[in-house]
Design a protein around this motif. Structure first.
Motif, PDB file in Angstrom:
ATOM      1  N   MET A 219       2.064   9.509   6.178  1.00 32.25           N
ATOM      2  CA  MET A 219       1.578  10.286   7.542  1.00 32.25           C
ATOM      3  C   MET A 219       1.681   9.422   8.592  1.00 32.25           C
ATOM      4  O   MET A 219       1.948   7.984   8.756  1.00 32.25           O
ATOM      5  CB  MET A 219       0.157  10.818   7.098  1.00 32.25           C
ATOM      6  N   PRO A 220       1.364  10.020  10.001  1.00 32.59           N
ATOM      7  CA  PRO A 220       1.386   9.308  11.264  1.00 32.59           C
ATOM      8  C   PRO A 220       0.242   8.382  11.105  1.00 32.59           C
ATOM      9  O   PRO A 220      -0.926   8.877  10.618  1.00 32.59           O
ATOM     10  CB  PRO A 220       1.426  10.345  12.078  1.00 32.59           C
ATOM     11  N   ARG A 221       0.242   7.336  11.766  1.00 29.20           N
ATOM     12  CA  ARG A 221      -0.712   6.276  11.768  1.00 29.20           C
ATOM     13  C   ARG A 221      -1.972   6.838  12.606  1.00 29.20           C
ATOM     14  O   ARG A 221      -3.193   6.283  12.362  1.00 29.20           O
ATOM     15  CB  ARG A 221      -0.188   5.111  12.529  1.00 29.20           C
ATOM     16  N   ILE A 222      -1.601   7.604  13.634  1.00 35.36           N
ATOM     17  CA  ILE A 222      -2.735   8.163  14.442  1.00 35.36           C
ATOM     18  C   ILE A 222      -3.676   9.076  13.602  1.00 35.36           C
ATOM     19  O   ILE A 222      -4.956   8.915  13.500  1.00 35.36           O
ATOM     20  CB  ILE A 222      -2.416   9.003  15.506  1.00 35.36           C
ATOM     21  N   VAL A 223      -3.280   9.791  12.399  1.00 43.10           N
ATOM     22  CA  VAL A 223      -4.048  10.505  11.579  1.00 43.10           C
ATOM     23  C   VAL A 223      -4.774   9.596  10.652  1.00 43.10           C
ATOM     24  O   VAL A 223      -5.945   9.829  10.321  1.00 43.10           O
ATOM     25  CB  VAL A 223      -2.991  11.510  10.676  1.00 43.10           C
ATOM     26  N   ALA A 224      -4.000   8.443  10.190  1.00 42.50           N
ATOM     27  CA  ALA A 224      -4.565   7.530   9.264  1.00 42.50           C
ATOM     28  C   ALA A 224      -6.041   6.859   9.829  1.00 42.50           C
ATOM     29  O   ALA A 224      -6.847   6.563   9.158  1.00 42.50           O
ATOM     30  CB  ALA A 224      -3.737   6.818   8.745  1.00 42.50           C
ATOM     31  N   ASP A 225      -5.939   6.544  11.208  1.00 42.23           N
ATOM     32  CA  ASP A 225      -6.839   5.744  11.913  1.00 42.23           C
ATOM     33  C   ASP A 225      -8.004   6.614  12.255  1.00 42.23           C
ATOM     34  O   ASP A 225      -9.377   6.193  12.358  1.00 42.23           O
ATOM     35  CB  ASP A 225      -6.196   5.009  12.987  1.00 42.23           C
ATOM     36  N   SER A 226      -7.777   7.750  12.403  1.00 39.54           N
ATOM     37  CA  SER A 226      -8.742   8.646  13.181  1.00 39.54           C
ATOM     38  C   SER A 226      -9.567   9.617  12.070  1.00 39.54           C
ATOM     39  O   SER A 226     -10.673  10.106  12.505  1.00 39.54           O
ATOM     40  CB  SER A 226      -8.225   9.386  14.440  1.00 39.54           C
ATOM     41  N   CYS A 227      -9.002   9.966  11.132  1.00 41.14           N
ATOM     42  CA  CYS A 227      -9.091  11.156  10.107  1.00 41.14           C
ATOM     43  C   CYS A 227      -9.864  10.727   8.939  1.00 41.14           C
ATOM     44  O   CYS A 227     -10.304  11.478   8.105  1.00 41.14           O
ATOM     45  CB  CYS A 227      -8.075  12.429   9.944  1.00 41.14           C
ATOM     46  N   LEU A 228      -9.231   9.352   8.553  1.00 45.61           N
ATOM     47  CA  LEU A 228      -9.365   8.998   7.131  1.00 45.61           C
ATOM     48  C   LEU A 228     -10.606   8.151   7.215  1.00 45.61           C
ATOM     49  O   LEU A 228     -10.864   7.469   7.909  1.00 45.61           O
ATOM     50  CB  LEU A 228      -8.139   8.440   6.513  1.00 45.61           C
ATOM     51  N   HIS A 229     -11.269   8.049   5.951  1.00 44.89           N
ATOM     52  CA  HIS A 229     -12.597   7.149   5.571  1.00 44.89           C
ATOM     53  C   HIS A 229     -12.341   6.590   4.059  1.00 44.89           C
ATOM     54  O   HIS A 229     -11.916   7.387   3.466  1.00 44.89           O
ATOM     55  CB  HIS A 229     -13.733   7.961   5.815  1.00 44.89           C
ATOM     56  N   GLU A 230     -12.489   5.325   4.363  1.00 45.21           N
ATOM     57  CA  GLU A 230     -12.346   4.685   2.767  1.00 45.21           C
ATOM     58  C   GLU A 230     -13.355   5.189   1.845  1.00 45.21           C
ATOM     59  O   GLU A 230     -14.766   5.362   2.223  1.00 45.21           O
ATOM     60  CB  GLU A 230     -12.447   3.163   3.178  1.00 45.21           C
ATOM     61  N   THR A 231     -13.129   5.141   0.860  1.00 45.32           N
ATOM     62  CA  THR A 231     -13.864   5.849  -0.400  1.00 45.32           C
ATOM     63  C   THR A 231     -13.837   5.070  -1.507  1.00 45.32           C
ATOM     64  O   THR A 231     -12.820   4.151  -1.773  1.00 45.32           O
ATOM     65  CB  THR A 231     -13.812   7.099  -0.450  1.00 45.32           C
ATOM     66  N   THR A 232     -14.406   5.427  -2.583  1.00 44.03           N
ATOM     67  CA  THR A 232     -14.408   4.603  -4.098  1.00 44.03           C
ATOM     68  C   THR A 232     -13.259   5.426  -5.002  1.00 44.03           C
ATOM     69  O   THR A 232     -13.199   6.877  -4.951  1.00 44.03           O
ATOM     70  CB  THR A 232     -15.798   4.570  -4.662  1.00 44.03           C
ATOM     71  N   LEU A 233     -12.459   4.661  -5.614  1.00 46.92           N
ATOM     72  CA  LEU A 233     -11.586   5.338  -6.713  1.00 46.92           C
ATOM     73  C   LEU A 233     -12.492   5.939  -7.645  1.00 46.92           C
ATOM     74  O   LEU A 233     -13.055   5.068  -8.285  1.00 46.92           O
ATOM     75  CB  LEU A 233     -10.596   4.318  -6.998  1.00 46.92           C
ATOM     76  N   ARG A 234     -11.907   6.868  -8.089  1.00 50.04           N
ATOM     77  CA  ARG A 234     -12.679   7.582  -9.407  1.00 50.04           C
ATOM     78  C   ARG A 234     -12.120   7.149 -10.718  1.00 50.04           C
ATOM     79  O   ARG A 234     -10.628   6.839 -10.630  1.00 50.04           O
ATOM     80  CB  ARG A 234     -12.355   9.245  -9.317  1.00 50.04           C
ATOM     81  N   GLN A 235     -12.754   6.948 -11.607  1.00 48.32           N
ATOM     82  CA  GLN A 235     -12.454   6.252 -12.952  1.00 48.32           C
ATOM     83  C   GLN A 235     -11.129   7.081 -13.488  1.00 48.32           C
ATOM     84  O   GLN A 235     -10.399   6.704 -14.181  1.00 48.32           O
ATOM     85  CB  GLN A 235     -13.506   6.378 -13.654  1.00 48.32           C
ATOM     86  N   LYS A 236     -11.435   8.478 -13.364  1.00 50.59           N
ATOM     87  CA  LYS A 236     -10.288   9.076 -14.070  1.00 50.59           C
ATOM     88  C   LYS A 236      -9.107   9.093 -13.469  1.00 50.59           C
ATOM     89  O   LYS A 236      -8.034   8.936 -14.256  1.00 50.59           O
ATOM     90  CB  LYS A 236     -10.586  10.876 -14.115  1.00 50.59           C
ATOM     91  N   ASP A 237      -9.032   8.764 -12.235  1.00 54.25           N
ATOM     92  CA  ASP A 237      -7.761   8.370 -11.622  1.00 54.25           C
ATOM     93  C   ASP A 237      -7.251   7.118 -11.771  1.00 54.25           C
ATOM     94  O   ASP A 237      -5.954   6.746 -11.845  1.00 54.25           O
ATOM     95  CB  ASP A 237      -7.794   8.639 -10.000  1.00 54.25           C
ATOM     96  N   LEU A 238      -8.240   6.171 -11.813  1.00 53.07           N
ATOM     97  CA  LEU A 238      -7.639   4.772 -12.017  1.00 53.07           C
ATOM     98  C   LEU A 238      -7.060   4.829 -13.543  1.00 53.07           C
ATOM     99  O   LEU A 238      -6.015   4.083 -13.854  1.00 53.07           O
ATOM    100  CB  LEU A 238      -8.830   3.990 -12.193  1.00 53.07           C
ATOM    101  N   ASN A 239      -7.740   5.533 -14.357  1.00 55.55           N
ATOM    102  CA  ASN A 239      -7.241   5.497 -15.798  1.00 55.55           C
ATOM    103  C   ASN A 239      -6.022   6.290 -15.988  1.00 55.55           C
ATOM    104  O   ASN A 239      -4.823   5.903 -16.554  1.00 55.55           O
ATOM    105  CB  ASN A 239      -8.347   6.419 -17.074  1.00 55.55           C
ATOM    106  N   THR A 240      -5.544   7.303 -15.172  1.00 52.70           N
ATOM    107  CA  THR A 240      -4.152   7.825 -15.079  1.00 52.70           C
ATOM    108  C   THR A 240      -3.282   6.827 -14.491  1.00 52.70           C
ATOM    109  O   THR A 240      -2.084   7.182 -15.245  1.00 52.70           O
ATOM    110  CB  THR A 240      -4.379   9.064 -14.152  1.00 52.70           C
ATOM    111  N   ILE A 241      -3.637   6.322 -13.608  1.00 50.50           N
ATOM    112  CA  ILE A 241      -2.677   5.210 -12.955  1.00 50.50           C
ATOM    113  C   ILE A 241      -2.424   4.132 -13.795  1.00 50.50           C
ATOM    114  O   ILE A 241      -1.217   3.537 -14.051  1.00 50.50           O
ATOM    115  CB  ILE A 241      -3.121   4.599 -11.694  1.00 50.50           C
ATOM    116  N   LEU A 242      -3.282   3.881 -14.576  1.00 51.59           N
ATOM    117  CA  LEU A 242      -3.047   2.553 -15.721  1.00 51.59           C
ATOM    118  C   LEU A 242      -2.159   3.134 -16.922  1.00 51.59           C
ATOM    119  O   LEU A 242      -1.338   2.312 -17.200  1.00 51.59           O
ATOM    120  CB  LEU A 242      -4.381   2.238 -16.183  1.00 51.59           C
ATOM    121  N   ASN A 243      -2.382   4.258 -17.259  1.00 47.17           N
ATOM    122  CA  ASN A 243      -1.545   4.913 -18.266  1.00 47.17           C
ATOM    123  C   ASN A 243      -0.113   5.112 -17.858  1.00 47.17           C
ATOM    124  O   ASN A 243       0.720   4.854 -18.661  1.00 47.17           O
ATOM    125  CB  ASN A 243      -2.244   6.231 -18.616  1.00 47.17           C
TER     126      ASN A 243
END
Length: 387
Positions: A219-243
């Motif tokens: 995405m454009p950097r302007i959207v990442a800097d102004s619209c996004l907020h850091e959050t916690t990774l969900r356990q189910k998504d971490l399990n999917t990534i590891l698998n």
């Protein structure tokens, strides 16, 4: 004094001539309608054979007066069978076009014809009302349900800064940043609702699982800097990534061929960094702090779908059962005419049929995308309100 009298006589003569011309025109129109009706009846009442195929009785029309069988031509092509089925079951034949034409060109004519006993020459009023109501409510609630889901997305999109939207609409913005975002497809739809036509070019989404799971986005950097907020990774998504990271070689190719794993989710997992203990190292973001609960959004969508489902099921019935009440009100308003109740009932059916046909005219501009979205900002166009 003589001039005044002469002018009055001239005016009376002109009015008498106008009335005479209108009466003659009405007679010509009535004769033409009657001629078309007789031609249609003649065309529909000449059987292809003389005696009934079922009981052998001599036919005097398209139906046997002894056993009631229809004089069907068994040698006709398939499309005629299909047309006769639609005509006999749904009563949808050429009469409906003639009926609709007369309904708008000669208001009140169909009601008078029905009350005069000419029932079979046109589509029965109640059958016509049912046909039009089915078409109207089917199309209306399909569009309304879709627009309601767009409205949910539009409400979320209003939280995006107008300056960001203006910069994305310019040609200078490029997708130059890659991040992991929750509900990435919803973010793209939000910018589309705000009028960013090239949103699909500016946002490249690779989903890990479903639309509420983690997505790897460019995405454009302007959207990442102004619209996004850091959050916690969900356990189910971490399990999917590891698998997904564990699957390699020929087994991986087999899973892709069997469509148990998509190349999109595989690419999204490969870019995510984890350490040897399985702890996430790559930051993840979200774009809706107040609406990050996917269960809440699903509940809202489920409520809307159930609401419009119940509305589409019961509204036609309510309108149909209110017709007798409307006819009763007409009878009370025009009680001096001393007309039978059924005459008012037929008139009520015709009025409601015209209403169902005409009501899409003001709904079309209201339900168009631009006007519909502008209404949420309080900028409803004036021509829409006038219609």
């Amino acid at each position: 004094m003589e001039n005044t009298t002469h002018k009055e006589e001239t005016h009376k003569t002109l009015f008498a001539q106008m009335r005479q011309r209108l009466k003659e025109r009405k007679r010509r129109v009535m004769r033409l309608i009657e001629l078309k009706r007789l031609r249609r009846i003649r065309k529909k009442t000449v059987p292809g054979y003389t005696y009934c195929k079922n009981c052998g009785t001599k036919l005097e029309g398209m139906y046997c007066h002894c056993c009631g069988q229809y004089a069907l031509d068994i040698y006709q092509p398939f499309w005629k069978y299909l047309r006769q089925y639609i005509e006999n079951v749904y009563q949808f034949d050429s009469k409906i076009w003639q009926t609709l034409w007369l309904m708008f060109t000669r208001p009140g004519f169909l009601t008078n014809e029905f009350n005069a006993g000419k029932i079979n020459s046109y589509v029965h009023p109640f059958r016509l009302y049912m046909c039009i109501s089915v078409v109207f409510f089917t199309l209306f609630f399909m569009i309304a349900s879709d627009k309601a889901n767009q409205a949910l997305q539009a409400v979320s999109s209003l939280n995006i800064n107008d300056e960001i939207v203006a910069q994305l609409k310019s040609s200078a913005t490029l997708p130059d940043t890659c991040v992991y975002v929750y509900q990435g497809p919803e973010l793209v739809k939000a910018f589309q609702e705000r009028g960013v036509e090239k949103a699909e070019e500016l946002f490249k989404v690779q989903r890990l699982d479903d639309r509420f799971s983690l997505s790897y986005m460019r995405m454009p950097r302007i959207v990442a800097d102004s619209c996004l907020h850091e959050t916690t990774l969900r356990q189910k998504d971490l399990n999917t990534i590891l698998n997904l990271k564990k699957v390699k070689g020929e087994y991986l190719n087999n899973l892709i061929e069997e469509e148990e794993i998509t190349s999109e989710s595989l690419q999204a997992a490969r870019h995510f960094q984890v350490d040897s203990t399985g702890t996430a190292l790559t930051p993840v973001y979200e774009w809706r702090e107040d609406h990050n609960d996917e269960a809440q959004q699903l509940r809202q969508e489920s409520f809307l779908n159930q609401f419009f489902g119940d509305l589409s099921k019961w509204t036609p019935l309510y309108m149909m059962f209110l017709l007798p009440l409307f006819a009763w009100l007409l009878q009370g308003m025009f009680r001096k005419s001393k007309l039978p109740y059924m005459w008012h009932f037929v008139h009520a059916i015709h009025l409601n049929t015209v209403f169902l046909i005409l009501i899409p005219i003001p709904l079309v501009p209201v339900l168009t995308s631009d006007t519909f979205m502008e209404s949420f900002k309080g900028n409803m166009p004036m021509y829409t309100l006038l219609i």
